[in-house]
Design a protein around this motif. Structure first.
Motif, PDB file in Angstrom:
ATOM      1  N   ALA A  57       0.826  -1.211   0.000  1.00  0.00           N
ATOM      2  CA  ALA A  57       0.000   0.000   0.000  1.00  0.00           C
ATOM      3  C   ALA A  57       0.860   1.261   0.000  1.00  0.00           C
ATOM      4  CB  ALA A  57      -0.916  -0.003   1.214  1.00  0.00           C
ATOM      5  N   HIS A  58       2.075   1.183   0.587  1.00  0.00           N
ATOM      6  CA  HIS A  58       2.965   2.341   0.615  1.00  0.00           C
ATOM      7  C   HIS A  58       3.503   2.686  -0.767  1.00  0.00           C
ATOM      8  CE1 HIS A  58       3.888   4.378   4.361  1.00  0.00           C
ATOM      9  NE2 HIS A  58       3.684   3.249   5.016  1.00  0.00           N
ATOM     10  N   LEU A  59       3.501   1.719  -1.676  1.00  0.00           N
ATOM     11  CA  LEU A  59       4.047   1.970  -3.017  1.00  0.00           C
ATOM     12  C   LEU A  59       3.146   2.874  -3.844  1.00  0.00           C
ATOM     13  CD1 LEU A  59       5.400  -1.588  -3.935  1.00  0.00           C
ATOM     14  CD2 LEU A  59       6.699   0.383  -3.134  1.00  0.00           C
ATOM     15  N   VAL A  60       1.859   2.922  -3.515  1.00  0.00           N
ATOM     16  CA  VAL A  60       0.909   3.770  -4.248  1.00  0.00           C
ATOM     17  C   VAL A  60       0.278   4.739  -3.257  1.00  0.00           C
ATOM     18  CG1 VAL A  60      -1.123   3.851  -5.736  1.00  0.00           C
ATOM     19  CG2 VAL A  60       0.441   1.901  -5.868  1.00  0.00           C
ATOM     20  N   PRO A  61       0.629   6.040  -3.307  1.00  0.00           N
ATOM     21  CA  PRO A  61       0.021   7.010  -2.392  1.00  0.00           C
ATOM     22  C   PRO A  61      -1.490   7.099  -2.583  1.00  0.00           C
ATOM     23  CG  PRO A  61       1.969   7.925  -3.464  1.00  0.00           C
ATOM     24  CD  PRO A  61       1.670   6.637  -4.144  1.00  0.00           C
ATOM     25  N   GLN A  62      -2.175   7.433  -1.513  1.00  0.00           N
ATOM     26  CA  GLN A  62      -3.629   7.519  -1.561  1.00  0.00           C
ATOM     27  C   GLN A  62      -4.081   8.641  -2.493  1.00  0.00           C
ATOM     28  OE1 GLN A  62      -5.376   7.980   2.287  1.00  0.00           O
ATOM     29  NE2 GLN A  62      -7.439   7.448   1.617  1.00  0.00           N
ATOM     30  N   GLY A  63      -5.085   8.331  -3.330  1.00  0.00           N
ATOM     31  CA  GLY A  63      -5.623   9.312  -4.263  1.00  0.00           C
ATOM     32  C   GLY A  63      -4.905   9.372  -5.594  1.00  0.00           C
ATOM     33  N   THR A  64      -3.980   8.437  -5.858  1.00  0.00           N
ATOM     34  CA  THR A  64      -3.270   8.429  -7.135  1.00  0.00           C
ATOM     35  C   THR A  64      -4.190   7.940  -8.253  1.00  0.00           C
ATOM     36  OG1 THR A  64      -1.222   7.909  -5.963  1.00  0.00           O
ATOM     37  CG2 THR A  64      -1.226   7.572  -8.340  1.00  0.00           C
ATOM     38  N   PRO A  65      -4.274   8.654  -9.393  1.00  0.00           N
ATOM     39  CA  PRO A  65      -5.094   8.175 -10.524  1.00  0.00           C
ATOM     40  C   PRO A  65      -4.594   6.831 -11.041  1.00  0.00           C
ATOM     41  CG  PRO A  65      -4.453  10.477 -10.818  1.00  0.00           C
ATOM     42  CD  PRO A  65      -3.670   9.963  -9.650  1.00  0.00           C
ATOM     43  N   PRO A  66      -5.497   5.968 -11.514  1.00  0.00           N
ATOM     44  CA  PRO A  66      -5.077   4.638 -11.997  1.00  0.00           C
ATOM     45  C   PRO A  66      -4.036   4.682 -13.107  1.00  0.00           C
ATOM     46  CG  PRO A  66      -7.463   4.739 -11.738  1.00  0.00           C
ATOM     47  CD  PRO A  66      -6.956   6.128 -11.534  1.00  0.00           C
ATOM     48  N   VAL A  67      -4.071   5.734 -13.930  1.00  0.00           N
ATOM     49  CA  VAL A  67      -3.113   5.837 -15.036  1.00  0.00           C
ATOM     50  C   VAL A  67      -1.683   6.017 -14.513  1.00  0.00           C
ATOM     51  CG1 VAL A  67      -2.538   7.106 -17.143  1.00  0.00           C
ATOM     52  CG2 VAL A  67      -4.918   6.874 -16.455  1.00  0.00           C
ATOM     53  N   LEU A  68      -1.545   6.739 -13.411  1.00  0.00           N
ATOM     54  CA  LEU A  68      -0.217   7.052 -12.867  1.00  0.00           C
ATOM     55  C   LEU A  68       0.300   5.998 -11.896  1.00  0.00           C
ATOM     56  CD1 LEU A  68      -0.599  10.884 -12.175  1.00  0.00           C
ATOM     57  CD2 LEU A  68       0.482   9.794 -14.126  1.00  0.00           C
TER      58      LEU A  68
END
Length: 226
Positions: A128-139
């Motif tokens: 979960a730490h690899l993807v910050p909260q609120g990141t768009p799926p494309v990014l």
């Protein structure tokens, strides 16, 4: 010229091919036993207050999930680095913290142990730490790459930050110290001496700040894996 300039950081004191410079790293250990049987003086009271303040701050950074006694490790790390930083300010004493041999040896095992503990015991939390909260799926793929790279270079940044700060100040003081004997004017000599004193005060502050930054960042990296 550059070779001679950087040679002030070379370990040169040897007996029977045994480098004695690195032994200065452990001189602080000799001061510990006295605190157990001597009456506490003002210096020890001040030092105990500093350690207590650091314990409270590291405890806050670790949060409620931090393990009991884990602040002792980071306080010991702070004490070791600060002692060696100050030791390097004395003339003709080897500065061990200006070498990646020591700083990377401190930073890499710490980071590796945090990563192993986190990925083994809290795998989903680490993912979960690899993807910050609120990141768009494309990014998301790009964020995973960026977070992975920033995580991997952490021990290197910890080690290089401390080493570079120690080398930079010592080089300036060495350069000014070498130009002092060649100064023919008393005014120039006075300016050089004043600058040296100011640099010495600055380096004393840097010695404390860099050891504190190293310990705080290690604490923050530890708090992320819980």
């Amino acid at each position: 010229m550059m070779t001679n300039l950087f040679s002030v950081f070379d370990p040169s004191t040897t007996i029977l091919n045994l480098s004695l410079n690195w032994l200065s790293t452990f001189l602080g250990i000799l001061l510990i036993p006295f605190s157990y049987w001597l009456m506490p003086n003002r210096f020890q009271i001040i030092w105990n207050n500093i350690l207590l303040t650091l314990h409270k701050e590291f405890k806050t950074l670790l949060g409620s999930n931090g393990h009991n006694g884990s602040t002792l490790m980071f306080i010991s790390l702070f004490s070791l680095i600060m002692f060696n930083n100050f030791l390097g300010l004395f003339p003709y004493i080897f500065t061990s913290t200006s070498h990646l041999t020591l700083t990377l040896t401190l930073a890499f095992p710490l980071w590796l142990s945090f990563m192993l503990y986190g990925w083994i015991n809290h795998t989903q939390h680490m993912f979960a730490h690899l993807v910050p909260q609120g990141t768009p799926p494309v990014l998301m793929p790009f964020m995973v790459c960026i977070e992975t790279i920033s995580n991997v270079i952490r021990p290197g940044t910890l080690a290089v930050r401390l080493t570079a700060n120690m080398i930079a100040g010592h080089l300036l003081m060495t350069l000014l110290g070498n130009t002092g004997p060649m100064a023919s004017n008393y005014i120039i000599l006075f300016l050089i001496l004043s600058t040296q004193i100011a640099l010495l005060v600055l380096e004393s502050a840097v010695a404390i700040i860099q050891s504190y930054v190293f310990a705080v960042l290690s604490t923050l990296y530890s708090s992320e894996v819980n």
